[in-house]
Design a protein around this motif. Structure first.
Motif, PDB file in Angstrom:
ATOM      1  N   LEU A  15      11.036   6.422 -19.776  1.00  0.00           N
ATOM      2  CA  LEU A  15      10.397   7.721 -19.627  1.00  0.00           C
ATOM      3  C   LEU A  15       9.379   7.621 -18.500  1.00  0.00           C
ATOM      4  O   LEU A  15       8.741   6.590 -18.323  1.00  0.00           O
ATOM      5  CB  LEU A  15       9.691   8.114 -20.923  1.00  0.00           C
ATOM      6  CG  LEU A  15      10.552   8.183 -22.181  1.00  0.00           C
ATOM      7  CD1 LEU A  15       9.670   8.347 -23.413  1.00  0.00           C
ATOM      8  CD2 LEU A  15      11.538   9.320 -22.080  1.00  0.00           C
ATOM      9  N   GLN A  16       9.222   8.706 -17.752  1.00  0.00           N
ATOM     10  CA  GLN A  16       8.216   8.732 -16.688  1.00  0.00           C
ATOM     11  C   GLN A  16       7.117   9.725 -17.052  1.00  0.00           C
ATOM     12  O   GLN A  16       7.386  10.798 -17.585  1.00  0.00           O
ATOM     13  CB  GLN A  16       8.831   9.145 -15.360  1.00  0.00           C
ATOM     14  CG  GLN A  16       9.666   8.066 -14.727  1.00  0.00           C
ATOM     15  CD  GLN A  16       9.982   8.435 -13.289  1.00  0.00           C
ATOM     16  OE1 GLN A  16      10.422   9.541 -13.004  1.00  0.00           O
ATOM     17  NE2 GLN A  16       9.733   7.507 -12.388  1.00  0.00           N
ATOM     18  N   PHE A  17       5.898   9.335 -16.738  1.00  0.00           N
ATOM     19  CA  PHE A  17       4.719  10.139 -17.039  1.00  0.00           C
ATOM     20  C   PHE A  17       3.833  10.249 -15.807  1.00  0.00           C
ATOM     21  O   PHE A  17       3.810   9.355 -14.969  1.00  0.00           O
ATOM     22  CB  PHE A  17       3.887   9.475 -18.148  1.00  0.00           C
ATOM     23  CG  PHE A  17       4.569   9.439 -19.483  1.00  0.00           C
ATOM     24  CD1 PHE A  17       4.345  10.450 -20.405  1.00  0.00           C
ATOM     25  CD2 PHE A  17       5.417   8.402 -19.821  1.00  0.00           C
ATOM     26  CE1 PHE A  17       4.970  10.421 -21.640  1.00  0.00           C
ATOM     27  CE2 PHE A  17       6.042   8.366 -21.048  1.00  0.00           C
ATOM     28  CZ  PHE A  17       5.816   9.381 -21.964  1.00  0.00           C
ATOM     29  N   ARG A  30       4.726  14.244 -19.492  1.00  0.00           N
ATOM     30  CA  ARG A  30       6.044  13.801 -19.032  1.00  0.00           C
ATOM     31  C   ARG A  30       6.339  14.424 -17.681  1.00  0.00           C
ATOM     32  O   ARG A  30       6.092  15.600 -17.456  1.00  0.00           O
ATOM     33  CB  ARG A  30       7.099  14.154 -20.067  1.00  0.00           C
ATOM     34  CG  ARG A  30       6.817  13.354 -21.324  1.00  0.00           C
ATOM     35  CD  ARG A  30       7.831  13.511 -22.372  1.00  0.00           C
ATOM     36  NE  ARG A  30       7.314  12.826 -23.555  1.00  0.00           N
ATOM     37  CZ  ARG A  30       8.076  12.352 -24.503  1.00  0.00           C
ATOM     38  NH1 ARG A  30       9.378  12.478 -24.432  1.00  0.00           N
ATOM     39  NH2 ARG A  30       7.538  11.745 -25.534  1.00  0.00           N
ATOM     40  N   ASP A  32       8.968  15.273 -16.236  1.00  0.00           N
ATOM     41  CA  ASP A  32       9.979  16.331 -16.126  1.00  0.00           C
ATOM     42  C   ASP A  32       9.378  17.732 -16.236  1.00  0.00           C
ATOM     43  O   ASP A  32      10.011  18.708 -15.842  1.00  0.00           O
ATOM     44  CB  ASP A  32      11.125  16.134 -17.113  1.00  0.00           C
ATOM     45  CG  ASP A  32      10.687  16.089 -18.569  1.00  0.00           C
ATOM     46  OD1 ASP A  32       9.483  16.208 -18.855  1.00  0.00           O
ATOM     47  OD2 ASP A  32      11.570  15.923 -19.429  1.00  0.00           O
ATOM     48  N   ASP A 114       6.224   4.423 -15.552  1.00  0.00           N
ATOM     49  CA  ASP A 114       7.396   4.366 -16.424  1.00  0.00           C
ATOM     50  C   ASP A 114       7.025   3.624 -17.686  1.00  0.00           C
ATOM     51  O   ASP A 114       6.206   2.705 -17.657  1.00  0.00           O
ATOM     52  CB  ASP A 114       8.534   3.570 -15.760  1.00  0.00           C
ATOM     53  CG  ASP A 114       9.035   4.205 -14.484  1.00  0.00           C
ATOM     54  OD1 ASP A 114       8.878   5.421 -14.317  1.00  0.00           O
ATOM     55  OD2 ASP A 114       9.593   3.479 -13.644  1.00  0.00           O
ATOM     56  N   SER A 117      10.730   4.166 -24.460  1.00  0.00           N
ATOM     57  CA  SER A 117      10.438   4.973 -25.645  1.00  0.00           C
ATOM     58  C   SER A 117       9.852   4.117 -26.762  1.00  0.00           C
ATOM     59  O   SER A 117       9.130   4.622 -27.612  1.00  0.00           O
ATOM     60  CB  SER A 117      11.683   5.711 -26.122  1.00  0.00           C
ATOM     61  OG  SER A 117      12.694   4.800 -26.465  1.00  0.00           O
ATOM     62  N   ARG A 136       1.675  14.593 -28.250  1.00  0.00           N
ATOM     63  CA  ARG A 136       3.015  14.217 -28.733  1.00  0.00           C
ATOM     64  C   ARG A 136       3.008  12.810 -29.316  1.00  0.00           C
ATOM     65  O   ARG A 136       3.526  12.561 -30.383  1.00  0.00           O
ATOM     66  CB  ARG A 136       4.021  14.218 -27.591  1.00  0.00           C
ATOM     67  CG  ARG A 136       4.431  15.525 -27.089  1.00  0.00           C
ATOM     68  CD  ARG A 136       5.294  15.280 -25.872  1.00  0.00           C
ATOM     69  NE  ARG A 136       6.336  16.274 -25.803  1.00  0.00           N
ATOM     70  CZ  ARG A 136       7.211  16.325 -24.854  1.00  0.00           C
ATOM     71  NH1 ARG A 136       7.239  15.418 -23.915  1.00  0.00           N
ATOM     72  NH2 ARG A 136       8.118  17.268 -24.823  1.00  0.00           N
ATOM     73  N   ASP A 148      -0.154  11.412 -24.720  1.00  0.00           N
ATOM     74  CA  ASP A 148       0.951  12.124 -24.078  1.00  0.00           C
ATOM     75  C   ASP A 148       0.809  13.566 -24.542  1.00  0.00           C
ATOM     76  O   ASP A 148       1.130  13.894 -25.684  1.00  0.00           O
ATOM     77  CB  ASP A 148       2.280  11.503 -24.531  1.00  0.00           C
ATOM     78  CG  ASP A 148       3.497  12.354 -24.204  1.00  0.00           C
ATOM     79  OD1 ASP A 148       3.399  13.254 -23.352  1.00  0.00           O
ATOM     80  OD2 ASP A 148       4.561  12.108 -24.823  1.00  0.00           O
TER      81      ASP A 148
END
Length: 173
Positions: A15-17, A30, A32, A114, A117, A136, A148
């Motif tokens: 996952l990218q943040f 996130r 996205d 990155d 999960s 989250r 997050d």
């Protein structure tokens, strides 16, 4: 995306943040949800708005509301400085039939990182300055637990409209 390990097993997805500062608090969202990151430009203030609504800005011909993310989360309002940015985000609407685009004002953008999960942790019920329903997960970044943020909950169109309506009514009385 799942990476394969040498023995053919699939590892946890990456996952990218985007990590940024709200006052002294480091937070992440996130990647996205992030459309772009801009320097703070001309914002037009709107009358009768709560302090977390900083105004609107022109984004290539589209009028985009700018929300002070710290103030929305109950932290002190952002003081615009040299490192302050507007992060343009797309937030799904309640009915899942599209999204709305907003600018969120943050004190400083730090990095994109990155994680897997498996690095996501439960949200503690105590010990964060941000309400748990706006987080989250907690994400480990170099050993530091970073919230997050759940932009869908924080920037929910109906919740914002309700807060703005209540503020406008109070301001008129």
């Amino acid at each position: 995306m799942h990476a394969q390990t040498p023995d053919g097993e699939h590892s946890a997805p990456t996952l990218q943040f985007l990590r940024f500062a709200l006052e002294q608090e480091l937070c992440a969202v996130r990647i996205d949800a992030v459309r772009e990151i801009l320097e703070v430009g001309q914002m037009t203030p709107l009358p009768l708005m709560p302090s977390f609504v900083r105004g609107v800005m022109n984004l290539r011909g589209a009028v985009v509301p700018v929300i002070d993310l710290g103030a929305r989360l109950g932290l002190p309002p952002t003081t615009v400085g040299r490192r302050t940015c507007v992060v343009i985000v797309d937030v799904p609407d309640q009915e899942q039939q599209g999204h709305h685009t907003l600018g969120v004002l943050v004190d400083a953008v730090h990095e994109v990182f990155d994680t897997r999960s498996v690095d996501l942790e439960a949200v503690p019920r105590l010990g964060t300055r941000i309400r748990p329903e706006f987080i989250r997960h907690m994400v480990r970044v170099r050993g530091q637990a970073t919230p997050d943020l759940d932009l869908r909950a924080i920037l929910d169109h109906n919740a914002l409209a309700e807060l703005i309506g209540a503020h406008s009514l109070a301001a008129m009385h």
